[in-house]
Design a protein around this motif. Structure first.
Motif, PDB file in Angstrom:
ATOM      1  N   ALA A  18      46.648  37.615   0.836  1.00 21.40           N
ATOM      2  CA  ALA A  18      47.787  36.824   1.308  1.00 21.40           C
ATOM      3  C   ALA A  18      49.100  37.271   0.708  1.00 21.40           C
ATOM      4  O   ALA A  18      49.184  37.602  -0.477  1.00 21.40           O
ATOM      5  CB  ALA A  18      47.561  35.352   1.006  1.00 21.40           C
ATOM      6  N   HIS A  23      50.537  31.537   4.390  1.00 21.21           N
ATOM      7  CA  HIS A  23      49.214  32.149   4.391  1.00 21.21           C
ATOM      8  C   HIS A  23      48.469  31.801   3.102  1.00 21.21           C
ATOM      9  O   HIS A  23      47.332  31.337   3.125  1.00 21.21           O
ATOM     10  CB  HIS A  23      49.385  33.670   4.537  1.00 21.21           C
ATOM     11  CG  HIS A  23      48.115  34.407   4.772  1.00 21.21           C
ATOM     12  ND1 HIS A  23      48.031  35.773   4.674  1.00 21.21           N
ATOM     13  CD2 HIS A  23      46.877  33.974   5.103  1.00 21.21           C
ATOM     14  CE1 HIS A  23      46.778  36.142   4.944  1.00 21.21           C
ATOM     15  NE2 HIS A  23      46.065  35.069   5.197  1.00 21.21           N
ATOM     16  N   LYS A  34      39.662  33.825   6.872  1.00 21.30           N
ATOM     17  CA  LYS A  34      39.736  35.014   7.712  1.00 21.30           C
ATOM     18  C   LYS A  34      38.352  35.502   8.112  1.00 21.30           C
ATOM     19  O   LYS A  34      37.429  35.535   7.306  1.00 21.30           O
ATOM     20  CB  LYS A  34      40.469  36.133   6.970  1.00 21.30           C
ATOM     21  CG  LYS A  34      40.683  37.345   7.861  1.00 21.30           C
ATOM     22  CD  LYS A  34      41.535  38.399   7.193  1.00 21.30           C
ATOM     23  CE  LYS A  34      40.730  39.084   6.112  1.00 21.30           C
ATOM     24  NZ  LYS A  34      41.508  40.110   5.431  1.00 21.30           N
ATOM     25  N   TYR A  40      41.063  34.228  12.532  1.00 20.78           N
ATOM     26  CA  TYR A  40      40.771  33.218  11.519  1.00 20.78           C
ATOM     27  C   TYR A  40      39.870  32.090  12.006  1.00 20.78           C
ATOM     28  O   TYR A  40      39.941  31.668  13.162  1.00 20.78           O
ATOM     29  CB  TYR A  40      42.082  32.594  11.014  1.00 20.78           C
ATOM     30  CG  TYR A  40      42.889  33.567  10.217  1.00 20.78           C
ATOM     31  CD1 TYR A  40      42.738  33.661   8.839  1.00 20.78           C
ATOM     32  CD2 TYR A  40      43.760  34.452  10.845  1.00 20.78           C
ATOM     33  CE1 TYR A  40      43.443  34.587   8.101  1.00 20.78           C
ATOM     34  CE2 TYR A  40      44.473  35.393  10.116  1.00 20.78           C
ATOM     35  CZ  TYR A  40      44.310  35.449   8.749  1.00 20.78           C
ATOM     36  OH  TYR A  40      45.004  36.378   8.011  1.00 20.78           O
ATOM     37  N   PHE A 147      50.520  38.173   7.683  1.00 22.19           N
ATOM     38  CA  PHE A 147      51.029  36.852   7.356  1.00 22.19           C
ATOM     39  C   PHE A 147      50.150  35.722   7.884  1.00 22.19           C
ATOM     40  O   PHE A 147      50.647  34.670   8.255  1.00 22.19           O
ATOM     41  CB  PHE A 147      52.449  36.670   7.888  1.00 22.19           C
ATOM     42  CG  PHE A 147      53.413  37.721   7.433  1.00 22.19           C
ATOM     43  CD1 PHE A 147      53.245  38.339   6.191  1.00 22.19           C
ATOM     44  CD2 PHE A 147      54.482  38.113   8.212  1.00 22.19           C
ATOM     45  CE1 PHE A 147      54.131  39.319   5.756  1.00 22.19           C
ATOM     46  CE2 PHE A 147      55.370  39.085   7.783  1.00 22.19           C
ATOM     47  CZ  PHE A 147      55.189  39.684   6.557  1.00 22.19           C
ATOM     48  N   GLY A 148      48.834  35.932   7.930  1.00 21.54           N
ATOM     49  CA  GLY A 148      47.937  34.837   8.304  1.00 21.54           C
ATOM     50  C   GLY A 148      48.186  34.381   9.726  1.00 21.54           C
ATOM     51  O   GLY A 148      48.248  35.184  10.645  1.00 21.54           O
ATOM     52  N   ALA A 448      51.996  27.078  10.783  1.00 25.19           N
ATOM     53  CA  ALA A 448      52.356  27.964   9.670  1.00 25.19           C
ATOM     54  C   ALA A 448      53.831  27.816   9.299  1.00 25.19           C
ATOM     55  O   ALA A 448      54.178  27.755   8.122  1.00 25.19           O
ATOM     56  CB  ALA A 448      52.038  29.415  10.028  1.00 25.19           C
TER      57      ALA A 448
END
Length: 568
Positions: A18, A23, A34, A40, A147-148, A448
């Motif tokens: 991360a 994230h 993940k 995810y 960045f997730g 997010a």
RNA sequence: CGGGAUGUAGCGCAGACUGGUAGCGUACACCCUUGGGGUGGGUGUGGUCGCAGGUUCAAAUCCUGUCAUCCCGACCA
């Protein structure tokens, strides 16, 4: 919900993968896990937040007259070939093949599918306008997911499509969505800004982006300090605010600049300012080459170039093409004596006695002047706007802030309806293509970005509207029957009042419970310990401010409600 | 796609240069302790060292290939 019956696998340490705060916190708070790059699992807590966003979106869309449906995530290639995007969309489109060797793709967007639906059923102006939407999982095979949830490959998106009989109607549909989007982001408790945007490869005539303001945003937003103009960098108009110097023209000369390529290096080597250098970039516009000149300290804006030439693709030319066009190696390109037309940004047109590449290895030319040494094919706005530039609307100054694109609305026009032969009969009985609009919201990205905008060193601070639980009841001694009895009572009252409480009934130390409650970002915490109970009180703590007050037990639920209302 | 880096227990890491059959913290299980901010102590469980070849008596360690992940850049409805 009882913590012991739920599943919130919080992490003490941040997985190394991360980078950005949302994230990190989503991983630590046990919201996501993940599975593959950019893909995810949504763990229970993460899903709860996503559902909150979805519900707000759904409600506002319905209020605006849009109708929900659901399209498949897998789409046949035929539709994409019809619209022409099967070849045009590129590698971002994940193509798959079934057992019969038929081509499909995992939908990155659904213009083709919705157009197919509407053309099948709607053939009269009497059934227009109509706006259909869905909340679906999309897949875009991003070059570099990062960045997730901010830039995943698989993500959840609300996409709506409007169909109108004429331009005026399409504008009304667009306007409705614009307003609905404002309500949505307000209802999510987010600070956002609407900006004018370039329509990009999706095509269409105008477009707005909805940006959540956050320092970690990937997009730059230009806005005027004096009026309400705002636009993204691609779109922001740079005016010709440059005055040509009266300086006398000096004779041109070549200078050997060994190993010096970048503007910065050239400026340092020749001891001049970047503003005295003009960059010449060889650009491939569809299938021809042109040269674009911008001032050394400016950046070329490909979207503006693309729009100027009304081109479908614009890219920097390959090294081979550069040699072909200029006769010299990449890094030393200049406008003098080259085989392609030279287009200049306004700023370049005002320059005098400037430095350019000489189209020779390790050589630059100084005291170059257009009109004498070479000529422009045209002069226009080809650069990115910068902080401090003059606003084209009011003459004020541009400011620049960072944002996260969470929504994008386009007026599409007839791009898809024409190519896919989606027509209706108008009042005169004439066949007309639908005028379309499309409207997207990145649902997972909203979640997010809410974290990017609302967090501190201890974790997430959910806006009340998105909080998975609005309050957490923390009994400090779960083995003490008295304490638990009161905790259960408070929990039940909050629950009855619709405040979606979490009861932390784990046999953990106070520190663990406090830390977790803060990490997962519950807006209000009610702490029950022996000491305060002796006074007939509980402690009510506001996550955002850390403010704690002792409240008599019977007033607890009311106090929580008051705090929640004040946070809205 | 270009540049850089990393893959060893659920998570965070050491070991690699100098080859000898794997360790620390945390998490997890149990016992004692503590009980208002990740308590302290003890006993344990858990690893084909990303994968495949090769070198060697012997490979986490050296070599080759490959896959995955991350960062920077380019790209991006």
């Amino acid at each position: 919900m009882r913590y012991s019956n739920f599943f919130i696998p919080t992490l003490r340490e941040v997985p190394a993968e991360a980078e950005v705060i949302s994230h990190k916190l989503m991983l630590r708070a046990g919201m996501i896990k993940k599975l593959a790059s950019g893909v995810y699992n949504y763990l229970p807590l993460g899903l709860m937040v996503i559902r909150k966003v979805e519900n707000i979106v759904r409600q506002c869309m319905n209020e605006a007259g849009a109708i929900e449906m659901l399209m498949p995530s897998i789409q046949p290639s035929e539709l994409w070939k019809e619209s022409g995007r099967w070849d045009y969309y590129g590698k971002e489109l994940l193509r798959i093949r079934d057992r019969h060797d038929r081509d499909f793709c995992y939908g990155p967007t659904h213009e083709e599918v919705i157009t197919d639906v509407v053309r099948s059923y709607i053939s009269s102006y009497k059934n227009l306008p109509i706006n259909l939407y869905q909340i679906q999982t999309k897949f875009r095979d991003e070059v570099r997911p990062r960045f997730g949830l901010m830039r995943g490959r698989e993500f959840m998106m609300k996409d709506a499509y409007s169909f109108d009989m004429d331009d005026a109607g399409a504008n009304i549909s667009y306007e409705k969505m614009y307003k609905a989007y404002c309500r949505i982001f307000e209802s999510c408790g987010l600070k956002y800004k609407v900006v004018e945007a370039d329509t990009g490869s999706i095509g269409g005539s105008f477009s707005h982006e909805f940006m959540v303001l956050a320092d970690t945003g990937e997009d730059f937003v230009i806005s005027c300090g004096s009026c309400d103009y705002s636009a993204n960098v691609e779109k922001a108009i740079s005016v010709n605010e440059f005055v040509k110097s009266e300086e006398e023209l000096k004779p041109a000369e070549d200078v050997i600049t060994p190993g010096v390529k970048s503007v910065e290096d050239v400026a340092g080597f020749l001891k001049i300012k970047p503003e005295q250098i003009a960059k010449t970039m060889i650009v491939r516009v569809d299938d021809r080459l042109v040269a674009i000149m911008v001032r050394g300290d400016h950046e070329m804006n490909e979207a503006k170039v693309k729009n100027y030439f009304k081109a479908t693709t614009v890219e920097l030319a390959s090294y081979d093409s550069i040699e072909e066009a200029t006769g010299g190696p990449a890094g030393y390109s200049g406008p003098v004596g080259i085989k392609v037309p030279v287009y200049a940004d306004y700023a370049v047109a005002s320059m005098v006695n400037y430095c350019v590449g000489a189209n020779l290895k390790e050589t630059h030319s100084i005291n170059i002047n257009h009109g004498r040494d070479f000529d422009f094919a045209d002069v226009d706005d080809f650069r990115n706007a910068r902080e401090g530039d003059t606003c084209h609307k009011c003459g004020g100054k541009y400011m620049i802030t960072k944002g996260i694109e969470v929504g994008h609305i386009f007026k599409l026009g007839t791009k898809y309806s024409s190519s896919m032969n989606a027509m209706f009969l108008d009042k005169e009985g004439k066949r007309q293509p639908f005028i379309m609009g499309c409207y997207g919201i990145g649902v997972t990205r909203v979640a997010a970005s809410a974290i990017e905008q609302n967090h501190d060193e201890n974790g997430i601070i959910w806006p009340v509207q998105l909080a998975p639980f609005k309050a957490v009841v923390v009994p400090l001694a779960v083995k003490d029957e008295e304490v638990m009895r009161h905790a259960e009572a408070v929990y039940k009252r909050l629950s009855d009042m619709g405040m979606e409480p979490l009861l932390d009934d784990r046999d953990e130390r106070a520190g663990v419970k406090f830390t977790d409650a803060e990490l997962i970002g519950i807006p209000v915490r009610i702490t029950l310990g022996k000491k305060t109970l002796e006074k007939g009180c509980a402690e009510v703590t506001v996550r955002k401010t850390g403010e704690t007050t002792e409240v008599p037990l019977p007033d607890c639920a009311e106090a929580v409600k008051k705090i929640l209302d004040s946070l809205l």
